[in-house]
Structure formats: C-alpha cells, structure tokens
Design an enzyme around this catalytic site. Structure first.
Site, PDB file in Angstrom:
ATOM      1  N   GLU A 268       5.497  -7.818 -41.013  1.00  0.00           N
ATOM      2  CA  GLU A 268       5.898  -9.143 -41.475  1.00  0.00           C
ATOM      3  C   GLU A 268       7.417  -9.154 -41.529  1.00  0.00           C
ATOM      4  OE1 GLU A 268       4.396 -10.487 -45.307  1.00  0.00           O
ATOM      5  OE2 GLU A 268       5.184 -12.479 -44.878  1.00  0.00           O
ATOM      6  N   CYS A 470       2.639 -13.842 -45.749  1.00  0.00           N
ATOM      7  CA  CYS A 470       3.012 -15.217 -46.102  1.00  0.00           C
ATOM      8  C   CYS A 470       3.822 -15.902 -45.008  1.00  0.00           C
ATOM      9  CB  CYS A 470       3.789 -15.215 -47.412  1.00  0.00           C
ATOM     10  SG  CYS A 470       2.741 -14.810 -48.812  1.00  0.00           S
ATOM     11  N   ASN A 597      -4.233 -16.594 -44.299  1.00  0.00           N
ATOM     12  CA  ASN A 597      -3.715 -15.418 -44.998  1.00  0.00           C
ATOM     13  C   ASN A 597      -3.919 -15.593 -46.493  1.00  0.00           C
ATOM     14  OD1 ASN A 597      -2.017 -12.944 -45.316  1.00  0.00           O
ATOM     15  ND2 ASN A 597      -0.702 -14.398 -46.405  1.00  0.00           N
ATOM     16  N   GLU A 598      -4.830 -14.867 -47.040  1.00  0.00           N
ATOM     17  CA  GLU A 598      -5.143 -14.889 -48.475  1.00  0.00           C
ATOM     18  C   GLU A 598      -5.019 -16.295 -49.082  1.00  0.00           C
ATOM     19  OE1 GLU A 598      -1.240 -13.220 -50.791  1.00  0.00           O
ATOM     20  OE2 GLU A 598      -2.463 -11.674 -49.886  1.00  0.00           O
TER      21      GLU A 598
HETATM   22  O1  AHR Z   1       2.937  -7.944 -48.068  1.00  0.00           O
HETATM   23  C1  AHR Z   1       3.748  -8.824 -48.750  1.00  0.00           C
HETATM   24  C2  AHR Z   1       3.019 -10.106 -49.110  1.00  0.00           C
HETATM   25  O2  AHR Z   1       1.939  -9.840 -49.934  1.00  0.00           O
HETATM   26  C3  AHR Z   1       2.412 -10.836 -47.955  1.00  0.00           C
HETATM   27  O3  AHR Z   1       3.310 -11.648 -47.319  1.00  0.00           O
HETATM   28  C4  AHR Z   1       1.334 -11.647 -48.601  1.00  0.00           C
HETATM   29  O4  AHR Z   1       0.275 -11.894 -47.723  1.00  0.00           O
HETATM   30  C5  AHR Z   1       0.943 -10.823 -49.790  1.00  0.00           C
HETATM   31  O5  AHR Z   1       0.852 -11.559 -50.924  1.00  0.00           O
END
Ligand code: AHR
Length: 872
Positions: A268, A470, A597-598
């Site tokens: 990321e 995120c 994503n979550e």
């Molecule tokens: O890994 C860091 C963050 O943790 C990611 O962006 C998110 O998906 C999670 O909350």
C-alpha cells in the site's frame, strides 16, 4: 451450546465461592430488572454505549463498569467515532434500536440494531438535515400506523429547533419536518451511577438479558487478560518450567492439499511506500502538483513549490496552469532567469541518494514561451554547491517537448540535490522534471528502487496486493483509486491526494505493479473499491458517504471489467491494446481480484458489491473475486460480511486483524472450525502488535506460530499477507511495518524474516503430525507449534517449529512416515531475546534421519528442509 460452554469457562476461572454464588443466583433470580443505557462524555464521547442495572430504579450497578457494548464507527479515527446521547428503544418485535448523535456539526444520526444488546448489526448514518446538526435524537412508535418517529434538535444559527422523520425499517426515512419544540417527548432520564449523574434511557427487561450483558463483559475481561499475555511476564508465568520434551511424529497418510499461494505481500502507498520509496523517482513534486489539500491545509509549505527552491535571487519561480502538457497535470513551473547562473533546485525526498559511478537518467518537459531555445545545465550538487555530476540538455521548442540527459555521479552521497541552470535569460516553462537511477529493479525505465524491490522479491511472495488497504477505496468518493488514472504516459496520469497525508504521483501505477509481479514470479492481486469509499472517510462528507451514485455505477462496473481486459485481453481488444502499447503484449495472467477493503457492510455496500460481483462472474468466470468481511476478526462487519458472502457465493473473502502476540498464541484454532464448503479466506492484513508497536523476536515468533496454523488450514486459507509492507523512516503513518528504509539502506524487521522463511519454504501439501509435549501447563503447550509441508516441485519435506517458551524444547522428530530422506538437511534458526529487534536467521546443514533429536532453542523459530529421494 455457547451458553453452556461459557458457563463452564467461567466456572473454571472463578474461585469456588463465586461459582457457588453463580449457581445460587441462577436458582433465585428476579423475573425482571431495570436496565439503563447511557454514554459518558469521557474521551471526547468516544467510549461508546454502557449499561447499568437496578432492581429498584435507585441503586444502579454499572456493568463493567462502563464496558463498551457498542462503539460508534462514524467518520475518521481520532476525531470522530463519537457516540453522543445514545437513545435505546425496543420495538414491538423485540429488536433493540440504538440511535445517537455523531458530532455537533453533521446532519446525520447513527443507528444500530440488536436482538440481545450484545451482537449488533452494522451501523447506518442517515443524513436527515442539510447544513444543520442532529442532536439528542429519540425514537417513538405509533402502533396505529406502524411508524417509528425519530425526532432531534438542531442548533444552526444559535437557534434550537426540533425536527422529525418517520420510518418503518430504519433504512428509508421521510423528509425531515419541523416539530414544535414543546412536542418533543424528551424521554431521557437521569440516574446516579457510581455517584455520577448519567443521562440515558431506562427499560424494564428480563434478568436473562442483563445476565447476558454481564457475561459478555466477563468474557471480554477474561479474553483481554489472555490476549494481553506477553513475554514480559513469561518469567512469572513459566517460573517452574525447566526443559520441555516433545515428540513430533509425522503422519503422511492424513496429508492434504494446501494452497500454493499462501504467503504473499500487501503493498500500500502508506509511509511513503511508493513515491519516495519503492518507486525509484528521485525528485519530489516533479509535476508541481503538490497541493495544500494533500495535507488538508495543515502544512502551509506543502504547495506546488514543495521541494523546489531557487538557487539565489536572480530568478523568479511562478506556477502556471494556462497551457499545461496535459489536463491531468494542470500545474507547471515558469522560471524567469534574470541573470545566467540562476536556477532551480529540487531537494528530492529528504535529499537525493546517489552512488559514485552510477548513471542517472534526467528528463524534463520544456517549452520556451519567449521562442528562444535554451541550453539547460543539469547538476547533481552537494549541500554547499559541490558538483557531483553534470549534463546539459538543449531545449529548442516553443511547445512542450521532452528532453533527456544522463548524469554520472562522481560521489556517493545520501543528500544530493538536483540543480537546473538555464544558460540564457528570459522565461522557460518546465514540468515533469525527473531523475531516475539507471540501476532500477531489472533495469526498467520508470522502474522500482532495486534494493527495496529485491528485498520484497526475496520473500518469494506468491502474490502482491495493490494498491491497499485504505488507498484502494480512498478518503471520500473523489479519492477512490481509479486504475485508469495510473496507466499511460506519466504526464497524462492523474496524481491525487494520498489519504495518508501526502501526494501520490501514480508513477508506480498499474503497469509498473503488474510488471513487478511478473518480475518476481508473483500473482497480481489488485484490490478495487466496491463503489464505496473508506468508512473512515472525512473528506467530502464523512464515512461511507452513500457510495458512488447508482447512475454512475454502470460506468464504474465497466472500469472493473476493463482492468481484466487490460491485464489479460488480446492485443486487439481496446484495453489489451493499451497494455501492449505500454510494452507488454503478452497477457499478465490475472486470476484474482479483490473487491472492497474492510468496508462497512451496509445496504449501500451490498448493492454495489453485488453489481460488480455479478458482472465479473458473468463476463469473466475465470477470475476469482475476493470479497471483504470487515476490519477485524469478529464484530458486525465480520458477521454480516460472512453472511453476505455466503449468500452470494463469493469464492473468497478478505479478513483483516492486527492483534497482540497473546491473541495469536490463543487463537491458533481460529480456522480449524471454518466450514470448508463456504468461501475460502485471504488473510489480507495481519500483524502482531505490542504496546509501543515495536517489531522484535516476540512479534515475529507470534506470527511464525500463527503461520503454522495457517499452513494447517491451508485448505481454507488460500492467501495471507502481513501488513503494511514498507515504511520510510521519518515518514510513517503506521507502525509496525515489515520493511523500513531510508534513502540509502533497507532495514528489514525480524518479522520480515519470518515471512521470508515461510515464503522460501512454502509447500503445497500439509502433512499432519502428532505432537506430544511433556509439559501439561496449557499456557506452555500453546507456545510450541509445528507444521510440516511438502513442496511438490522439490519434493522436499519442510518442518517448521516454533518455541515461544523461555526454555529449550528437546524434541524427537519422527519422519518414518514420509519415506526415504537424505541424511543432510538445511536448518535455519531465528532466535533471540523477546525484545531483540536485530535478530537474523542463520542457516547450516544438520544430520537428520527417520528419527532424530532436535533441540528448539528458547524463543526460536526453526525451519528444517529435508531432501527426499523422490526427485524427478
Ligand atoms: O495496513 C494499514 C491499514 O490498515 C490499511 O490501509 C487498512 O486496510 C487497514 O485498516
């Protein structure tokens, strides 16, 4: 069943007299009691929903006390997530509805519902007011028309007014109507709890309900105690422990196929992982697109000039937008030279790291508005102007044109600068000013930093997730990561604000990412937003913000289908052609795609996910879609996410959890119970977090221990990636990370070596083993773990053994069942004191046989790779 289990747990936990108390209470409990629900203003109203109970409405017994039965998930971490004036209401069908005000400014309230006040459904945040707030919401119900009325106060312009809306289902609401203030029911009450006056709602409920709440809190306290176990208290915990004996007997007849993709990496762009990190571009703000909004106005120096300065007072620098190279890159620099010698300096990302003898590719787009061609001298310089390399480019165009040159560094320096010195007075417009080492990973142009890329490659990851996290779903609708903005010529890519508080050039875009995967033999695993931004968004609204409007969803769905065509399609297809034009006519062989994503599992999410999922399934049944089940290992999004994925038949779901080492020790059986007929699991984000967030032997061993359980469950857990992957020192938004770095050096953590040992020693068949441990203390037994796999390519048998105890474990390993083995095996051991953050694995050869002794050092992870005679 759960209740019986729970009671048994409690009985074993509590001293005898309390157990007797529980039994006698069960025989003489009240029919009903009063329950009071409330929140306090502590911690800026972030402490969530509390309960207290009473038999007489006078004496209130707090549960917990102040245990959080429900916490708000609205908006951004740190400043939002507030539960203000919760109002609890039980509907005629027994369902509890809790509504609350989320802050003092937004015209939304929050709603959550539950059958038992313990398990809550995902929250929703209906927006009921424009430009006004929504305070002290309360619910009433009219049996004659079956309507719930929600009324609240709004205080814009300093005037308190009352409004209401009606609903039948807490999903659809009528437009807000003004209400005469005196007609508000004002049903909240005040009671004293632990000498404090609290405001909330009072309910007559069964004792059974309250008992459930008390047990929930007690279980939480018990779990907290177990999960907070850390090596710091090992000496006390294992005070009488001497050496431990173990026998490990491998049982090949029960072997099973496991995923050959288990260990991958999560990339990321967080912590400067891409720009200033893996992306080898050495100049910062090459496109003059940095903007105050990248940092939400908090840093006034973070503007179009960031990282640039003049070398004296004989020139001026302006930022213009009148005639850009491309509309996606509207800003460019106009340098006015009043005296030759004046010029522009870029400071790189904390300086520019150069190595003596290495060559660097410089490029720049220039236009000469005064129609005079200009020679530009380009220099690498030191702090005091020392010249570390020089080249010239001759710009002779009045239109934007790219010019290139090569600099050879004469020095090694970690903090060089780049200077551009036009050799004539007058105006020159500059943009996309770039400097790359020629030694990128695999030598690609616009490539990746070689040492960092190699460190990732050394894990032997089977897949690379990208672009997050995120970053995939963004801070607000406008910040959703759009893959199409990240391909094609650099000047046409669309940079954007990185939600972690910096700037994202998209120089490391989809092409570079897929190319990297191919270079290291890993599968690409792009994760695309499910049509909703991050539920922690704060830009353009708050939270999930209603998702992409339904009228725009068909185009969005098409974008998702297009990425598959771009990755895999024939060069004659529209998007396959673009891939070929970028230099890759062969398909990239995309097999998996993550959607979401979550996310908050709201109706908004479900609608959009379903559209995307069905479209992919129909057009590309060959692609495995990975759904999402929330940010943690339990709770409303996890439960609803799983239900939703099961209903839709999503082949795989993405689970996330960052937990204490104690959690990993005590949850090794987490997947043993998973139904093998449901979705497979991609454990997309996990890491062991200690207080202060260090990485050390303790966190690494907790992960190694848990990975033995993942291998054991490799028939249901198909993929796993530690998160996050990269972090530039001095620029972290998140700790811990797997690999830290600065401009010169790469600094892998101890935890990195666990990932590397698993990646380099993966198998595709799991061979169960019977592990007999002399020690009967359960706490000690849980800290020894073994996994045996076979790799079908090499035919090697690989033993992984974790000892998280402060004492040696003397093991006898019986490999009788695996057939012929070679007498010499490779052994790798990672060991150290729990707080050792410098430990590195060491390897040697050891003698092995069908039955051999092996001592596991205290706090260690051992991998023994045994060759068999079964070679092809
Ligand atoms: O890994 C860091 C963050 O943790 C990611 O962006 C998110 O998906 C999670 O909350």
């Amino acid at each position: 069943m759960k209740n019986i289990f729970f009671s048994l747990c409690l009985l074993t936990l509590l001293p005898l007299h309390s157990s007797i108390a529980i039994i006698s209470k069960m025989a003489n409990e009240p029919d009903s009691v009063y329950l009071f629900s409330y929140a306090t203003t502590k911690n800026s109203n972030m402490n969530g929903l509390h309960f207290a109970w009473s038999t007489d409405q006078e004496n209130w017994k707090p549960i917990g006390p102040e245990f959080r039965f429900l916490v708000c998930d609205y908006g951004r971490w740190g400043v939002e997530k507030r539960m203000i004036t919760p109002f609890l209401f039980q509907s005629h069908n027994g369902i509890w509805h809790c509504i609350w005000s989320v802050n003092e400014k937004h015209g939304a309230f929050a709603h959550a519902e539950s059958k038992d006040l313990v398990h809550w459904k995902p929250q929703s945040y209906p927006i009921v007011m424009e430009n006004n707030n929504c305070l002290e919401p309360e619910i009433s119900y009219n049996t004659s028309n079956s309507l719930y009325t929600i009324s609240w106060l709004s205080t814009a312009d300093g005037k308190t007014q009352s409004y209401n809306t009606t609903t039948t289902d807490f999903k659809n609401y009528s437009p807000a109507k003004s209400l005469i203030l005196s007609n508000r029911l004002n049903q909240r009450k005040k009671v004293f709890i632990s000498e404090n006056s609290e405001t909330g709602t009072m309910h007559k409920v069964t004792w059974e309900l309250v008992d459930g709440l008390i047990k929930k809190q007690q279980l939480a306290a018990y779990r907290d105690q177990l999960w907070s176990e850390s090596a710091k208290t090992d000496l006390a915990r294992f005070t009488s422990l001497q050496t431990v004996d173990a026998t490990i007997t491998v049982n090949n007849s029960k072997n099973k196929k496991i995923s050959d993709l288990l260990v991958g990496v999560f990339f990321e762009d967080i912590n400067y992982a891409a720009d200033g990190g893996l992306y080898a571009e050495l100049l910062q703000n090459r496109d003059f697109e940095y903007s105050l909004s990248d940092k939400e106005g908090n840093d006034k120096s973070w503007n179009n000039n960031k990282a640039w300065r003049l070398n004296g007072d004989k020139a001026t620098l302006d930022i213009d937008t009148v005639s850009p190279i491309h509309q996606n890159n509207p800003h460019y620099a106009v340098l006015r030279i009043n005296e030759v010698g004046a010029g522009l300096i870029n400071e790189g990302f904390d300086g520019i790291a150069i190595r003596a003898g290495d060559k660097y590719d410089f490029s720049v787009f220039v236009s000469n508005p005064d129609k005079k061609s200009k020679k530009l001298i380009i220099r690498l310089i030191g702090k005091n102007g020392e010249i570390y390399g020089e080249t010239t480019v001759s710009s002779n165009s009045t239109e934007w044109k790219k010019f290139e040159g090569v600099l050879t560094a004469t020095q090694t320096a970690s903090n060089a600068r780049l200077e551009i010195v036009p050799q004539a007075t007058g105006n020159v417009a500059l943009d996309m000013i770039s400097l790359f080492p020629q030694k990128t990973f695999k030598g690609h142009k616009n490539g990746l930093r070689a040492d960092l890329a190699q460190t990732i490659a050394d894990i032997h990851p089977r897949f690379v997730r990208f672009p997050g996290g995120c970053v995939s779903h963004g801070d607000g609708l406008g910040n959703i990561y759009r893959w199409k903005n990240t391909i094609g010529p650099l000047e046409s890519r669309k940079p954007q604000r990185n939600l972690w508080g910096y700037h994202q050039t998209a120089g490391l875009g989809y092409f570079e990412y897929f190319q990297f995967c191919e270079d290291i033999g890993a599968e690409p695993l792009p994760v695309i937003a499910a049509g909703v931004p991050c539920q922690n968004s704060a830009t353009g609204g708050a939270g999930q913000q209603g998702g992409i409007p339904m009228c725009d969803m068909p185009d969005y769905v098409q974008d998702v289908l297009d990425v598959i065509e771009w990755a895999n399609g024939d060069v004659k297809t529209k998007w396959g052609k673009k891939r070929a034009e970028a230099g890759h006519p062969m398909p990239f062989n995309l097999k998996h795609i993550g959607i979401g994503n979550e996310d908050l599992i709201s109706d908004i999410f479900e609608q959009r996910f379903t559209m995307i999922y069905k479209a992919i399934k129909e057009k590309h049944p060959e692609i495995t879609v990975i759904g999402t089940v929330g940010p943690t290992f339990e709770g409303s999004d996890y439960e609803e996410g799983w239900k939703f994925a099961t209903k839709l038949g999503v082949p795989m779901v993405d689970e996330h959890y960052y937990q204490s080492p104690g959690w990993f020790v005590h949850n090794q059986e987490y997947y043993d119970k998973y139904d093998r007929s449901k979705s497979k699991v991609y454990l997309g984000e996990y890491a062991a977090h200690l207080s202060g967030r260090p990485t050390n032997i303790e966190t690494a061993l907790a992960e190694a221990l848990y990975l033995t359980a993942l291998e054991r469950n490799g028939d249901v857990v198909s993929m796993a990636s530690y998160a996050p992957l990269l972090a530039k020192e001095g620029h972290t938004q998140w700790n811990p990370d797997l690999i830290y770095f600065d401009n010169m050096d790469v600094k892998p953590t101890v935890d990195y070596f666990v990932q590397q040992l698993y990646g380099q020693n993966a198998g595709d068949t799991y061979i169960p083993s019977i592990v007999m441990i002399s020690e009967k203390n359960e706490s000690a037994r849980k800290r020894i773990s073994v996994s045996v796999v076979r790799d079908s390519k090499s035919k090697d048998i690989i033993l992984k053994m974790v000892n998280m105890l402060p004492v040696v474990v003397n093991a006898k390993v019986n490999l009788e069942d695996v057939g012929e083995i070679m007498p010499s095996a490779t052994r790798t051991v990672l060991t150290g004191a729990p707080d050792d953050n410098k430990a590195r694995p060491s390897s040697d050869n050891i003698a092995v046989s069908k039955d051999f002794p092996y001592s596991l050092p205290p706090y260690s992870f051992t991998v023994i790779r045994v060759k068999t005679n079964k070679r092809e």
